[in-house]
Scaffold this motif. Structure first.
Motif, mmCIF file in Angstrom:
data_model
loop_
_atom_site.group_PDB
_atom_site.id
_atom_site.type_symbol
_atom_site.label_atom_id
_atom_site.label_comp_id
_atom_site.label_asym_id
_atom_site.label_seq_id
_atom_site.Cartn_x
_atom_site.Cartn_y
_atom_site.Cartn_z
ATOM 1 N N ASP A 43 -2.967 16.836 3.396
ATOM 2 C CA ASP A 43 -3.762 15.911 1.978
ATOM 3 C C ASP A 43 -3.011 15.089 1.663
ATOM 4 O O ASP A 43 -1.754 14.465 2.114
ATOM 5 C CB ASP A 43 -3.530 17.141 0.992
ATOM 6 C CG ASP A 43 -4.423 16.904 -0.428
ATOM 7 O OD1 ASP A 43 -5.178 15.838 -0.140
ATOM 8 O OD2 ASP A 43 -4.516 17.772 -1.063
ATOM 9 N N GLY A 44 -3.432 14.046 0.800
ATOM 10 C CA GLY A 44 -2.541 12.966 0.506
ATOM 11 C C GLY A 44 -3.290 12.222 -0.689
ATOM 12 O O GLY A 44 -4.519 12.311 -1.075
ATOM 13 N N VAL A 45 -2.638 11.342 -1.301
ATOM 14 C CA VAL A 45 -3.245 10.294 -2.353
ATOM 15 C C VAL A 45 -2.640 8.709 -1.974
ATOM 16 O O VAL A 45 -1.528 8.722 -1.658
ATOM 17 C CB VAL A 45 -2.771 10.676 -3.702
ATOM 18 C CG1 VAL A 45 -1.415 10.817 -3.964
ATOM 19 C CG2 VAL A 45 -3.377 9.830 -4.854
ATOM 20 N N LEU A 46 -3.552 8.071 -1.911
ATOM 21 C CA LEU A 46 -3.265 6.555 -1.841
ATOM 22 C C LEU A 46 -3.358 5.846 -3.124
ATOM 23 O O LEU A 46 -4.451 5.799 -3.733
ATOM 24 C CB LEU A 46 -4.233 5.994 -0.837
ATOM 25 C CG LEU A 46 -4.008 5.745 0.558
ATOM 26 C CD1 LEU A 46 -3.884 7.116 1.135
ATOM 27 C CD2 LEU A 46 -5.201 5.048 1.176
ATOM 28 N N ALA A 47 -2.453 5.197 -3.442
ATOM 29 C CA ALA A 47 -2.358 4.728 -5.083
ATOM 30 C C ALA A 47 -3.290 3.585 -5.153
ATOM 31 O O ALA A 47 -3.461 2.633 -4.216
ATOM 32 C CB ALA A 47 -0.781 3.980 -5.188
ATOM 33 N N SER A 48 -4.088 3.528 -6.132
ATOM 34 C CA SER A 48 -5.157 2.426 -6.138
ATOM 35 C C SER A 48 -4.709 1.519 -7.055
ATOM 36 O O SER A 48 -5.720 0.571 -7.170
ATOM 37 C CB SER A 48 -6.460 3.219 -6.658
ATOM 38 O OG SER A 48 -6.090 3.977 -8.036
ATOM 39 N N SER A 87 0.869 -1.288 -0.251
ATOM 40 C CA SER A 87 0.186 -0.065 0.056
ATOM 41 C C SER A 87 0.918 1.206 0.026
ATOM 42 O O SER A 87 1.680 1.396 0.856
ATOM 43 C CB SER A 87 -0.858 -0.304 1.312
ATOM 44 O OG SER A 87 -1.794 1.083 1.194
ATOM 45 N N THR A 88 0.926 2.114 -0.974
ATOM 46 C CA THR A 88 1.513 3.293 -1.213
ATOM 47 C C THR A 88 0.853 4.369 -1.188
ATOM 48 O O THR A 88 -0.240 4.659 -1.586
ATOM 49 C CB THR A 88 2.133 3.060 -2.488
ATOM 50 O OG1 THR A 88 3.107 1.854 -2.736
ATOM 51 C CG2 THR A 88 3.282 4.209 -2.664
ATOM 52 N N SER A 91 0.824 -1.928 12.311
ATOM 53 C CA SER A 91 1.374 -3.134 12.700
ATOM 54 C C SER A 91 2.894 -3.409 12.278
ATOM 55 O O SER A 91 3.375 -4.513 12.274
ATOM 56 C CB SER A 91 0.522 -4.472 12.136
ATOM 57 O OG SER A 91 0.269 -5.196 12.947
ATOM 58 N N ASP A 92 3.598 -2.322 12.368
ATOM 59 C CA ASP A 92 5.224 -2.361 11.915
ATOM 60 C C ASP A 92 5.364 -2.868 10.649
ATOM 61 O O ASP A 92 6.384 -3.467 10.481
ATOM 62 C CB ASP A 92 5.995 -3.220 13.144
ATOM 63 C CG ASP A 92 7.062 -2.273 13.474
ATOM 64 O OD1 ASP A 92 7.335 -1.273 12.786
ATOM 65 O OD2 ASP A 92 7.913 -2.655 14.265
ATOM 66 N N LEU A 93 4.448 -2.686 9.904
ATOM 67 C CA LEU A 93 4.411 -3.203 8.469
ATOM 68 C C LEU A 93 5.155 -2.228 7.413
ATOM 69 O O LEU A 93 5.104 -2.452 6.269
ATOM 70 C CB LEU A 93 3.242 -4.043 7.818
ATOM 71 C CG LEU A 93 2.897 -5.069 8.655
ATOM 72 C CD1 LEU A 93 1.491 -5.561 8.216
ATOM 73 C CD2 LEU A 93 3.566 -6.223 8.454
ATOM 74 N N ASP A 133 -4.656 -1.741 2.856
ATOM 75 C CA ASP A 133 -5.444 -0.487 2.472
ATOM 76 C C ASP A 133 -6.094 0.023 3.650
ATOM 77 O O ASP A 133 -5.986 1.318 3.896
ATOM 78 C CB ASP A 133 -6.235 -0.798 1.072
ATOM 79 C CG ASP A 133 -5.092 -0.797 0.105
ATOM 80 O OD1 ASP A 133 -3.815 -0.564 0.110
ATOM 81 O OD2 ASP A 133 -5.569 -1.579 -1.123
ATOM 82 N N THR A 134 -6.952 -0.955 4.290
ATOM 83 C CA THR A 134 -7.966 -0.381 5.280
ATOM 84 C C THR A 134 -6.887 0.456 6.431
ATOM 85 O O THR A 134 -7.135 1.329 7.024
ATOM 86 C CB THR A 134 -8.593 -1.434 5.912
ATOM 87 O OG1 THR A 134 -9.414 -1.873 4.698
ATOM 88 C CG2 THR A 134 -9.599 -0.904 7.054
ATOM 89 N N MET A 135 -5.798 -0.332 6.869
ATOM 90 C CA MET A 135 -4.906 0.032 7.721
ATOM 91 C C MET A 135 -4.214 1.494 7.513
ATOM 92 O O MET A 135 -4.269 2.177 8.409
ATOM 93 C CB MET A 135 -3.590 -1.047 7.851
ATOM 94 C CG MET A 135 -3.328 -1.442 8.984
ATOM 95 S SD MET A 135 -2.023 -2.359 9.044
ATOM 96 C CE MET A 135 -2.456 -4.094 9.884
ATOM 97 N N VAL A 136 -3.823 1.575 6.188
ATOM 98 C CA VAL A 136 -3.219 2.814 5.785
ATOM 99 C C VAL A 136 -4.348 4.037 5.725
ATOM 100 O O VAL A 136 -4.075 5.069 6.292
ATOM 101 C CB VAL A 136 -2.494 2.564 4.370
ATOM 102 C CG1 VAL A 136 -1.931 4.100 3.867
ATOM 103 C CG2 VAL A 136 -1.167 1.641 4.605
ATOM 104 N N GLU A 137 -5.419 3.600 5.223
ATOM 105 C CA GLU A 137 -6.514 4.787 5.259
ATOM 106 C C GLU A 137 -6.898 5.059 6.741
ATOM 107 O O GLU A 137 -6.958 6.348 6.805
ATOM 108 C CB GLU A 137 -7.879 4.179 4.484
ATOM 109 C CG GLU A 137 -7.758 4.198 3.091
ATOM 110 C CD GLU A 137 -8.673 3.177 2.560
ATOM 111 O OE1 GLU A 137 -8.488 2.622 1.323
ATOM 112 O OE2 GLU A 137 -9.898 2.602 3.234
#
Ligand SMILES: Cc1cc2nc3c(=O)[nH]c(=O)nc-3n(C[C@H](O)[C@H](O)[C@H](O)COP(=O)(O)OP(=O)(O)OC[C@H]3O[C@@H](n4cnc5c(N)ncnc54)[C@H](O)[C@@H]3O)c2cc1C
Length: 477
Positions: free
Chosen positions: A316-321, A225-226, A249-251, A298-302
């Protein structure tokens, strides 16, 4: 009596064949210039052995004839370690033909490779076996594993997998008199006496030539997840790092600080890139989390981003889809280096500071640099999860070359002086080589230098291998 250059070429050709020896300026060009194209050296001859035995034969020949020699990998080290001395008296030993991948063991998660293998080739070979070799940075398409080990390289994934020192299980090394030390163990635990392997790692080719290595592998991440996140300040980026480690989770596998000026440089260098966010922000964090198995990254990062926005750490930000979008975000990180290189002569540093003091260090250093040279541009970026920064400076373009060199030298000393107060390191990536030697010597105690010189003398009593890198050349000729 020392052999003439013709005799050296003749005898090395007898050992290596005609493909193994280069001497004409037309053939040696790419072995004599540094990566940035600013400095050139002058080798006696370039030897290109293709096996460990050939490396040993070249080294024995140099040793018997009292010739200085230096190993060269992909020549991307940037501190003039692999660059031939200007004195025209060094045999450069290029490892580029020693490039076989010998074995991959997906049960033990290990692989055995020649010292001249290109890092990218190693990563791809591991991936074909669903394994992962985590060492990663912009020069991976040209640097060699022997050079990575010799400089204890780090890169993007250090915060999760460690530096090269933590990724090497065993080594084979040609010693400065041509003997071959076989330490090719694949053991994860081995407490028998002094650890010679660790001495060679990070020794910048001054103690021996790395001809083979057993490397640690990991399961290939199945999900990543980027995200590119805009942050208000360096301090916010540091706080976000702690929150992200706990929240994911230290990932976390990468956490890069990028200032706005570097984004602009990336856009200059790669015309296909555009700003992923609607407005400009002072700093960005490019972060990646990765995992195998049933983990909803993805849920973790969101969730992390939501919490960080509530705490005003992220603006602000963008999560790579998609993988393609993640690649485009990483292209920003790569292209900003090209953009910097295109600006010509500038100051590059690769320093480290304790993470908890990093923001204060940047603030104090920037105040000092701006006072000394208000017209220079400061670029502060790097692997901040490891406290590893590039505090780089673009000088005013109007200055001539001599004035630029003088100014950048002064500014480097200003940065290093602040760094000393913050208990930092003047070299967190590239090593000392010849370029950082004077600054390093000023900061190293006589007791420590004596111990280090003793180690060098034990391995290389005749002072023939990679002389003048890290420690000064002894005044013996
Ligand atoms: C664009 C760019 C980005 C980079 N990013 C990072 C980063 O993120 N993190 C990081 O840590 N570093 C980074 N580096 C520097 C990195 O450490 C070096 O690029 C790499 O590890 C050196 O490998 P090389 O094969 O090019 O070695 P070279 O430059 O050829 O040699 C480096 C030193 O190692 C010695 N050496 C080379 N091969 C051997 C061998 N087989 N045995 C013994 N000694 C040997 C040489 O004599 C020399 O002293 C970056 C460099 C570039 C150009």
């Amino acid at each position: 009596m020392a052999p003439s250059t013709n005799e050296i070429v003749e005898q090395l050709t007898a050992l290596l064949g005609s493909k193994g020896v280069l001497q004409n300026a037309a053939d040696t060009g790419r072995y004599v210039e540094d990566w940035a194209g600013h400095r050139r050296g002058q080798p006696l001859v370039v030897a290109r052995p293709a096996t460990t035995e050939e490396v040993a034969a070249v080294v024995r020949f140099c040793h018997v004839n009292g010739l200085r020699m230096a190993p060269q990998g992909g020549h991307t080290g940037l501190v003039d370690g692999a660059l031939p001395a200007e004195t025209n008296d060094e045999v450069i030993i290029s490892l580029e033909r020693l490039n076989r991948i010998h074995a991959i063991d997906p049960v033990s998660f290990t692989m055995e490779v020649d010292g001249g293998c290109i890092l990218e080739d190693i990563k791809q070979a591991a991936q074909r076996e669903q394994c992962f070799f985590p060492l990663a940075f912009a020069a991976q398409g040209s640097c060699q594993i022997g050079g990575n080990i010799a400089t204890n390289a780090g890169g993007l994934n250090v915060l999760r997998y460690g530096v090269t020192r933590e990724l090497v299980l065993g080594l084979e090394v040609v010693l400065p008199d041509g003997r071959i030390w076989n330490g090719l163990k694949a053991l994860r635990k081995d407490n028998r006496g002094y650890n010679l392997k660790q001495l060679f790692i990070g020794s910048e080719g001054t103690l021996g030539i790395i001809t083979r290595a057993v490397l640690k592998l990991f399961p290939e991440p199945e999900h990543t997840s980027t995200a590119l996140l805009a942050v208000p300040s360096v301090e916010a980026a540091v706080q976000l790092y702690g929150m992200a480690r706990r929240g994911c989770s230290d990932l976390l596998s990468a956490f890069e600080l990028i200032p706005r000026a570097c984004l602009e440089l990336a856009f200059e260098a790669a015309s296909q890139l555009s700003d992923p966010l609607a407005c400009a922000y002072p700093y960005y964090v490019l972060m990646e989390a990765s995992a195998t198995g049933p983990v909803d990254l993805d849920t973790m990062v969101e969730q992390l981003v939501e919490n960080a926005m509530e705490a005003s750490l992220v603006l602000d930000g963008v999560l790579a889809s998609s993988a393609a979008q993640a690649e485009r975000l990483w292209l920003i990180r790569e292209s900003m280096l090209e953009g910097q290189r295109a600006r010509g002569h500038h100051l590059r540093t690769d320093i480290a500071v304790p993470l908890s003091r990093l923001a204060a260090f940047v603030e104090e250093t920037t105040a000092a640099v701006e006072q000394a040279s208000p017209e220079s541009s400061v670029l502060v970026y790097g692997h901040i999860g490891d406290g590893n920064l590039h505090y780089n400076i673009l000088p005013p373009p109007a200055l001539d070359d001599t004035a630029k060199t003088r100014l950048l030298h002064e500014l480097e000393e200003i940065i290093f002086t602040v760094l000393d107060r913050f208990d930092g390191s003047i070299s967190a990536e590239h090593g000392i080589g010849r370029l950082k030697q004077a600054a390093w010597l000023r900061r190293t105690s006589n007791d420590e230098l004596a111990l280090l010189a003793g180690i060098k003398a034990t391995f290389d009593p005749d002072q023939l291998l990679t002389v003048g890198r890290i420690l000064p050349a002894p005044d013996i000729r």
